[in-house]
Every structure is written in structure tokens, then in C-alpha cells.
Design a protein around this motif. Sequence first.
Motif, short mmCIF file in Angstrom:
data_model
loop_
_atom_site.label_atom_id
_atom_site.label_comp_id
_atom_site.label_asym_id
_atom_site.label_seq_id
_atom_site.Cartn_x
_atom_site.Cartn_y
_atom_site.Cartn_z
N GLN A 107 -43.85 21.17 -58.40
CA GLN A 107 -42.89 21.13 -59.50
C GLN A 107 -42.33 19.71 -59.66
OE1 GLN A 107 -42.70 23.31 -56.98
NE2 GLN A 107 -42.70 25.37 -57.81
N ASP A 108 -41.42 19.56 -60.63
CA ASP A 108 -40.88 18.22 -60.85
C ASP A 108 -39.77 17.88 -59.88
OD1 ASP A 108 -38.89 19.85 -61.92
OD2 ASP A 108 -38.41 18.45 -63.52
N SER A 109 -39.34 18.86 -59.09
CA SER A 109 -38.30 18.61 -58.10
C SER A 109 -38.44 19.64 -56.99
CB SER A 109 -36.93 18.70 -58.76
OG SER A 109 -35.94 18.89 -57.77
N PRO A 110 -38.09 19.26 -55.76
CA PRO A 110 -38.17 20.23 -54.66
C PRO A 110 -37.31 21.46 -54.91
CG PRO A 110 -37.76 18.02 -53.80
CD PRO A 110 -37.68 17.93 -55.30
N ARG A 150 -37.10 23.36 -57.36
CA ARG A 150 -37.63 24.40 -58.25
C ARG A 150 -38.49 25.44 -57.54
NH1 ARG A 150 -34.62 22.18 -62.13
NH2 ARG A 150 -35.34 20.20 -62.96
N ASN A 169 -43.26 14.59 -55.71
CA ASN A 169 -43.14 15.68 -56.67
C ASN A 169 -44.30 15.64 -57.65
OD1 ASN A 169 -40.72 15.97 -55.37
ND2 ASN A 169 -39.52 15.02 -57.02
N ARG A 170 -44.60 16.80 -58.22
CA ARG A 170 -45.75 16.95 -59.11
C ARG A 170 -47.03 16.47 -58.43
NH1 ARG A 170 -43.93 18.35 -64.50
NH2 ARG A 170 -41.97 17.37 -65.07
#
Lengths: 671, 251, 216
Positions: free
Chosen positions: A78-81, A83, A200-201
Motif C-alpha cells: 500500500q501507499d503507507s504501512p 493501510r 511503500n508500494r
Amino acid sequence: MEDIKKDKNNAAQTVLDSKIPEGPIAEKWTNYKAHQKLVNPANKRRLDIIVVGTGLAGASAASTLAEMGFNVLNFCIQDSPRRAHSIAAQGGINAAKNYQNDGDSIYRLFYDTVKGGDYRAREANVYRLAEVSNAIIDQCVAQGVPFAREYGGTLANRSFGGAQVSRTFYAKGQTGQQLLLGAYSSLNRQIQMGKVKSYNRYEMHDIVIIDGRARGIIARNLVTGKLERFAAHAVVIATGGYGNTYFLSTNAMACNCSAAMACYRKGAFFANPAFVQIHPTCIPVHGDKQSKLTLMSESLRNDGRIWVPKKLEDAKALQEGRKKGSDIPEEDRDYYLERRYPAFGNLVPRDVASRAAKERCDKGYGVNNTGLAVFLDFSESIERLGIDTVRQRYGNLFDMYEEITDVNPGELARTINGKDYYNPMMIYPAIHYTMGGIWVDYELQTTVKGLFAIGECNFSDHGANRLGASALMQGLADGYFVLPYTIQNYLSDQITVPHFSTNTPEFDKAEKEVQAKIDHLMNIKGKRSVDSIHKELGHIMWEYVGMGRTKEGLEKALKLLKDLRKEFETNLFVPGSKEGMNIELDKAFRLNDFITMGELIAYDALNRNESCGGHFREEYQTPEGEAKRDDENYFYVSCWKYNGSDEVAPTLIKEPLHYEAIKVQTRNYKS
Amino acid sequence: MESNISFTLKVWRQAGPKEQGGFKEYPMKDIPTDTSFLEMLDILNEQLVEKGEEPIAFDHDCREGICGMCSLYINGHPHGPATGATTCQLYMRRFHDGETITVEPWRSAAFPIIKDLMVDRNAFDKIQQAGGYVSFNCGGAQDANAILIPKTAADEAMDSATCIGCGACVAACKNGSAMLFVSAKVSQFALLPQGRAEAARRVKAMVSKMDELGFGNCTNTGACAAECPKNIKLSNIARLNREFLCAKFKD
Amino acid sequence: MWLTNSSVGRKMVMGVTGLFLVLFVTFHVLMNAVAIFSAEGYNAICSFLGANWYAILGTLVLAAGFVIHIIYSFWLTLQNRRARGNDAYQVSKRPANVEWASQNMLVLGIIVVCFMIVHLVQFWAKMQLPELLGEHIEPGMYFIETTFSQVWVLPVYLIGFIALWFHMTHGFWSAFQSLGANNSIWLERLKATSNVWATIVCLLFAIEAIWFTFML
């Protein structure tokens, strides 16, 4: 050490050592910690650990390892841990604190978990889980997790299915969110201090093995599309479950089993894949465009009554939309859970409630247009408690239900003979959690040296069925209190191994293989979208490998899955290019692994000629339709070994279970 | 209850961070009203893939309003016209037949576009890393009930902690300010005894990081709180200001 | 320096100067009211606020307040524009409970400043300024009478007061918020106080202007 087990039925003669420590059950973990090898602080700085995943298990492990002094590389898709899907857990987290003075203890939590898991969990692991449960609550409170409290300032508890005590700690209906944000905050502190590098990602695509030990991963940057190499002294996988194999589940859209499958293909055994939990209270499927299923909290079953019509013609009228739930008078309603299980009624465990709903719907009593739904009715509790009290308890769930379905369960629909009838909710079971996972020993190490699996993605603690509020407990137990110890036992002799270079033939080979896979997916250039094939996979899985399984059905599923793989291999279409972001390519890569996973579930389900927990084989049931376990022949963990190709059937290896502290019994929720 | 609607979808398409973007219109036919907004986009993407085109990239994950991954500025509102709900909790019955639905990405200098409707919210992580934690190492905790916390404080801290970090506050703010997001975290810890010890250090670090990353100055318009899918209150910002000013005056 | 470097510090400066200006306009409107009841009283106040050290000091502080408030407002707006980015939303709707004024403070402020310049030219430039330069000046009432006898003055003043009203309804409570003196309960109270205060002040100003135009 336990004797090395060799399975006679297995030609491969693979050795499985679960490394359960000596001593009585209550002393095993203490003994282990007293005698394990440790890494001294100066040496910790010289060791790198890769943690894949940032859910409860991944984030807590990454932050704790970094706090200890290891260098951690942490990955999430995801774009941040923050999520990771642990965030969506609603109910709470169990711990044996006994703050309510209702007789709870570590043993009781251990016992409930083993019983709830239908006696298919590893005893020693579960005991350890119960043992560290209290420390988790202390840890989370210290982090500033805003648990619910009493007016006096002490922590509040609620009760949950499968237990006779109140041991669940909660933060509104967002316990998972708060616990994850707690772990995320600790993780952030370590990122700030430079001890954790956060990626991330990024999606892990393969694991790199050098001289028989896991030494790194190949990950793809999902924004640039480039493959990158990362090396470390040990690799920890915390990538969650494989529920999305069924396409529709309560899992998040990006949840996938690709990391687990990569480990499986590289020699990690996959244990108990057939143990999949189906949650009874989800909003039913409404159409073929649906993307995911929404869970309605299990707490609704405390005051809601589950029913279907007694008469088939009423069910038919409901299915055709000629009648509404509130049109059916009390005497024509069949409260089938209360009828079948007078002692537990609507509060039977998840697997039992789910199967009972399926049984009614299969007989034609389903209540929505697809015939796959039952009613959950609050008329009686509203009459008993008043609408205000009911709304106070479930108001937010009623609102959520209304937003999704346009029906307000708190609304008076009609009055027949002086009795008030409220709009009932419609619910149906859905795939929710996977008890099976990568096989790990007591140290949470897989069959690949230096490769560890924690949280939902391992198999160890829940047996064949997981109790409510235990998933959060297990994820955090593994990440905060178990792995940070056990991994040192492995790393203690690695301190002389210098930081790895990623310029080795092993990395070259692994990257080349992943690249070839991606090129292959891009070059099929068929006609079908990833989702259309995934939906087909979901249909096969739900139909034949779902709640009620049969030998014929499973054999058919395996055949259909073979055809589906062929369809995938020849007729898939991925638009765009492999450079840059390509969301279809991401999904295609995952789907490939879901198909392999689907087969694995089917193989395991076919092998297990018994019904237990989340695995129900229709051939193996009592005359009353209850699950019939076979402890004589299936009292083992089924571990599956990859045989070099997705098209070849895997080999079964058994880890027999040994129960010392608990007497194995038949679960009984009738009286 | 259930019916079908047809409408025009006007979507921002942008191939990459540096590319020129623009709106593209897609006619949508017979979409059932009990389809969620994101499922409607799934349908469109499926159609695009069938035509051999690239699907629209948008962030989404849990689809039950808690992960904070979904974004989208729909018809002039972050997370669309519903209040107290995220885009993934939005259903098509909120829209009308024949309408044009405009879908834009979050727009803020601190949230650069990655592709189409997907933006980079890494700045939020950086702010949290600057101080959004209690400095505490795992293992040394005292018994959980040793700290008594009044229910009112715990509840209020919980309300602040509900923030999902989606960035709707920044998207809604005409100043591109991240104050609501930052204040929610600062408030959660300021309200709890565990967080008090380093409250001053935290608020200074987080505000300074927020400023450094190029978020705007709060002018108290309140659009953030009005559009917040989790109803985070404006009073959090007042608390942040209070904490910050007290910390600075103490210096 | 955190009063310039940090966003919260900058907002505090806006809040403090803003509140100071609120106090100023409040005194101003009360002072004007005297002119309605007693020409002598008003003249006395005017001469009291002439070229004395305390009046000069007051004027300087007041001017500083204005200047800082105005400079900061442009500075903040510039920063906020940059934070917003270059691409504007195609469709943008104001949520129901967001005040229109709050999103247009700069424009409202500019109108108020324009009005203020007119006002300064008409009064201050003829009263305190010449006195400072040692010239002889007329008593205060003279300027009220001559100014408001011009036809265009009343409409211009009324526009100024309306802008001031909008500006104050948001600015007043917003200042408390920026200073951290707010919470969920006080938010509504402060908003109500803002509206009442701004309405009283601006209505009084308007009544006074109308009185000076038609009743003198």
C-alpha cells in the motif's frame, strides 16, 4: 527436543521438526527463553532483517526488531504501512488478564482457543500465545492505544463468541485500527531513528536463497515497475491470509497470497490450507459486479435473531420480491439456530452458524433474489429493550447497513395483530480469515532456513477455526513477543556473516525468473481481463471448495482449476506496459498465485476425510448434520510440499499432533 | 429500491507524475444503484480493458471505510457527496440519471499525482515519523491497569485517533493545510497520560515537519472537518495550537 | 523565530493583531456614538487624541497592528496558494457549515483596507497628521459634517461596513481558535459571539454614518 518425525506414507521422507521445547506445557516458553541463544547488542547492528508486510504482525515485528538494534527493511504494497488490512478488524483483542474477576486464566484462554480450533492447533504454540496475551495489552496501553475504559479509569472488557468470560479489550468497533496505528507509531519512531527502512508500494515477488538459507527478496516497485533486490540475514514474511482466492471475501482488495506462494515454491511447506474461516454475518452478495463483501460485526448476534421462513412458498415470494421480511408473521418464521442449538442459540461459533445458514439456503429457504441470504431480526430485542437502547448498541452498524442496502433495520415496517415488525437485515456467510498458512516450527521458522512467517500467514495457532478477537492477539504476539526472541536463536551464528551484496548469481537468477514471469504475463495478449478470470476462480472455489465440500466436488474443482489455469495462461490480457505503474499487471501476478493457492486448498480438502472447524466435508457429518471429526486418522497438520511446478500435485507431509494438557473431545454447542 | 441509472463520468486522466493530464468523459449505461462508487469504476475499468485501453488508476483497498486508501474528489467534495463516509462507502443511489459526475484526484502541492486519480501521500507518513508516537520500547510496560485514564479522556482520545489518514482534509482545504490530520494525532497523545511526557517535543516536531513539507497555513475555514469521513473535530486544531504555543512559550 | 517560521506561530500573529483590531474598531464605534449625542464631547475626544505623546504612541501601535496583519495576510495567502498547487478543481463546492467569509478573508480584507484608505484621507490626514506637522486644525465635528455631506460617501462607507462585518464574523472566533482558546463547546459560543459582536459594531457604524448623512 521432540523426536524427529518421519512419515511412513510419504515417500519423500521429509523431516519435520517442530522444535517444541521440553517440559510441562506451562514451562515450555520460559524454558525456551532461558536456554535459547541470543545476539549481543553490538552484533545486532551488524545483522539485517527483511520484514515483508506491515500489518499487526509485520509492523510490530519490524519495530521491535529495530528497537533491539537490528537493521530492518520493511515492505508494504500500500501507499503507507498504516493501510494494512489488520486495520479493518472490528471486535477486539483477547487477553487472559482476568480484570473482570470472572475466573479467566492463561489456561482457560489456551483451552478455549484449542477447543474453538476444533483440536487441530499445535498445543505448545497456543499456550505460548495465551501466555504472552497479557503483555500485549500492557504494551499497547503504553503506546497510547485508546482502549475503552470504565468511569473509574480501568480498562473495559466485552465478551465474545466461544468463551464464557469477558476477556476482550476493544476500542469502539475499531480495535484493529487502533492496534495497528499503535504498531505503526512504534514503527515510525524506528524509521525516524534510521533503524527501519520503509519501502511503500513495493510488492515482494520472490525470495532469494543462498546456500539453503533465505538471504533476500526480489521486490517490484509498483510505481516505477522496476524490479529491485534486497539482501538480509533473515527474511520474515507477514503478508496475511489467502482469503481473496475466493474473489469475494471480507479481505481488502490488495490482500494476496503471492509472497506466501513464493515461499512455498522455494521450499516452505504450506500447512492446513483447507482451514478457511467463513464468517456468518456479512452483507449478502447483490450482483455479479460486486467487488468485496462487507462484514457486519459479530456482536449483532447478541441481540439479533436469525431466521428464514418456515414455508417454501414464503421463501419463493421473498426471492421474487413479492414479499418483504416484515410481511411474514411470527408463527411462519423458523429461528433455525435456536431450534437446532438450544443452549447457544444465535451465539454458536462462526463455522456452525455459517453452515446452518447454508443448509437452509440449499433447501430453498433463502430470502433474497439470489436465494443466498437469511434474516437477522431485531424486532424482539427492540420490543424488549426499546429502540433507543438497540440503536445505542448497534446504531452505527444499522447506518452502515442502510448506506449499503438502502434498508433501515431500526425502522418499524408494520404491525400485525398488535405485534411490531421491524425491517430485518439480510446476512450471509463470507470468506473472512484463513487459519492455514506457511508451516512454521515453534520458533516461527519455516522449512526454509532463515525464513520466518508470522501472523495470519502462518498456520500455527488457530487450528481448524479461529475464535473472535484472537487474530489480533496472534499477530501482535508473534510480532512483539515471540519472533524477536526466536529469530535470535537462528541469527546467533550469523554474526560473522557480513552484509550481503545483491550482485550474486542467486540474485541474478531470481530476478531473471521474475522478469520472465512478468514478460510472460504481458505477452499472453489474450482476450480476458484479470478480474473476469479471478471471478471465475472465485465461483469455482465458493461452489466446490467453500462451506460444504464433497469428494466429487473437490475433484471437479481440481479439474476446473486446471482448465482455468490454461485459460489464464493462454487468454489473459494485460493492457499497458511493464514499465511504470500497471495495476492490471499487479493483479495478474497475484491471480497466478491465487490459482495455485486454490488448487492447494482443494488438494488439502480432498485429503482431509473428516469435518472439523472451517472444513466441512458433507460425507462426514452426524445424522443431525454436525461436523464429524476423525481424530483416529486426521489428528495431524497436513503440510504440502511444492514439487517444482504449479502443474504437478504437491506432496503431503504430516506433522502429527501431540496433546498433553488437553483431552480431545467433540465440540458440543447444543447443551 | 433497486434501479438502474445512466450518467456521464468525467475523469481526470494523467499518464504519470510529469505528464500533462486532462479530463476524459465516459458514458456509463444502466448501472444498478446498489453498486458502490468504486464498483462502478471497476465496471468502467473492465470495459476499458476489454477495449484494450489502460484502466483508470485509483487508490483503494479495504472498501469498508477504514484503511484510508481511497480518495477521489467527486462532484466538488472529497469522498463525494455523502457525509461521514469514504468514497468506498458511497453508493450510486446518491446520484441521478443523466447527471455528469466529475471525478478528480486530491489536489495539493504536497500530494503529487502518481497516475490518473492516484496521489502520493507519503508526506503524511513523514509527519507521523517526526513525532507521532510515544517513545517506548516493547517489553518494559507496566500493567495496563496501572495507569488510570478517565473514561471521558479515553473516549475523546479515541475520537481523535479515529483519523484514517486519507488526506481528505488537505484536499478540501483551500490552503492545502494538513492541520486536522496533524492535530488529530497530537490530540490523541495530548489527552492521554502516556503521551504527556513528550507532548511538547511531539507537537513542535510534527508542526515543523508539516511546514517543511509545504502544507499551507490553517485559516480556520473548517472545510476539513466538514468533509472528514471520520468526523474529526475542529477542536483538535485548537488543541494543537494550544499545545504548540504553550510549548514555545515555555522555551 | 517561530513567529515567522512556523505556521502556528504565524497564525498566532494574525490572531493577536486581529483581536487588537477588533478592540480598536469597538472603541472607534463607541467614540463615534458620542458625536450623535454631543458635538462638544466628540470634539473633546478628537483633541484628546491629537498630537499628544500617548495618542501618537497609540497611533503607532495601531498602525503596526494593521501593517503586520496586512503583511501577514498576503504572506500567508501566498504560501497557501503555493501549498494548494497549480491545478484547481474543476468542480468545487463549499460544505454547508463552512462560512463564505472564511474562504474569502483576503478579498474582504482588501475591501476593508480600501475603505480605510478613503477614511484615513478624509479624517486622519486632516486631523492628526496636520496637527503633528504643527498646522492648525478644525474641531472633529467639522470633518464629519463636511465628509458626509458628499453623496458618494455613505454608500462607500456602507460597503466598507458590510465587508468589515463579514471579515469580523470569521476573524473574531478564528483568532481564538488560532490562539488555542477553543474547544467543541466553546466553538459554537465563540461563533455566536463573533456574529453578535460584529453585528453590533457594524450596525452601529452604519447607523452613525446614516445619522451623520441625514440628521446633521
